[in-house]
Design a protein around this motif. Structure first.
Motif, PDB file in Angstrom:
ATOM      1  N   ILE A  93       0.837  -1.205   0.000  1.00 47.82           N
ATOM      2  CA  ILE A  93       0.000   0.000   0.000  1.00 47.82           C
ATOM      3  C   ILE A  93       0.867   1.249   0.000  1.00 47.82           C
ATOM      4  O   ILE A  93       0.593   2.206  -0.730  1.00 47.82           O
ATOM      5  N   LYS A  94       1.931   1.250   0.799  1.00 46.71           N
ATOM      6  CA  LYS A  94       2.830   2.413   0.877  1.00 46.71           C
ATOM      7  C   LYS A  94       3.578   2.640  -0.438  1.00 46.71           C
ATOM      8  O   LYS A  94       3.682   3.767  -0.916  1.00 46.71           O
ATOM      9  N   GLU A  95       4.122   1.577  -1.031  1.00 43.33           N
ATOM     10  CA  GLU A  95       4.959   1.711  -2.228  1.00 43.33           C
ATOM     11  C   GLU A  95       4.152   2.014  -3.482  1.00 43.33           C
ATOM     12  O   GLU A  95       4.496   2.896  -4.258  1.00 43.33           O
ATOM     13  N   GLU A  96       3.081   1.279  -3.698  1.00 43.31           N
ATOM     14  CA  GLU A  96       2.395   1.335  -4.986  1.00 43.31           C
ATOM     15  C   GLU A  96       1.120   2.158  -4.970  1.00 43.31           C
ATOM     16  O   GLU A  96       0.454   2.282  -5.999  1.00 43.31           O
ATOM     17  N   GLY A  97       0.720   2.682  -3.838  1.00 45.05           N
ATOM     18  CA  GLY A  97      -0.487   3.505  -3.774  1.00 45.05           C
ATOM     19  C   GLY A  97      -1.762   2.717  -3.992  1.00 45.05           C
ATOM     20  O   GLY A  97      -2.697   3.204  -4.614  1.00 45.05           O
TER      21      GLY A  97
END
Length: 149
Positions: A93-97
């Protein structure tokens, strides 16, 4: 496996990349109400706080035969998952939105489980494209049905 509630809007609005199964922390009156099919997942979403996953905005109607001390219909509910799964989801969730949304609520071996999906939002042209594909497939099936007679 008996499906109690399904989120059709999620498949229309998002690309589902990966699906996870989780337990859900419920009160007794909520369990009875969900088993009656009085649950709505349409506007639901999940958030990760303090290495725990919480489910927001799902509506579980109050059970009619419960006492006056009934549950709040839209309270946040904790999802029960392994820590390594939660960390893996949190990193994606943090890396790829991406976002985490509920897909299905079902009964498995007497327990209520929820299927959540790691999803990416669709643009308007993607929605048009998928609806056009569905229409085309429907027409093909209809033509094949009449040609096979």
């Amino acid at each position: 496996m008996k499906i109690l509630s399904n989120n059709k809007k999620a498949y229309h609005d998002y690309f589902i990349l990966k699906e996870y199964e989780a337990g859900i922390e419920l009160f007794g009156s909520e369990v009875k109400s969900i088993k009656e099919g009085r649950c709505n997942l349409k506007d639901g979403y999940c958030k990760i706080k303090n290495r725990e996953v919480f489910l927001y905005n799902i509506h579980v109607s109050p059970y009619t035969n419960a006492s006056i001390f009934n549950h709040d219909p839209e309270r946040p509910r904790k999802l029960l998952m392994h820590k390594y799964e939660i960390l893996k989801i949190h990193n994606k969730i943090k890396e790829e939105g991406l976002t985490l949304i509920p897909l299905k609520l079902y009964l498995k071996n007497g327990l209520i489980k929820i299927e959540i999906g790691l999803a990416k939002g669709k643009k308007i042209y993607d929605k048009r494209e998928t609806s056009a594909k569905k229409d085309f497939e429907r027409k093909i099936k209809k033509n094949l049905k009449y040609t096979n007679l």
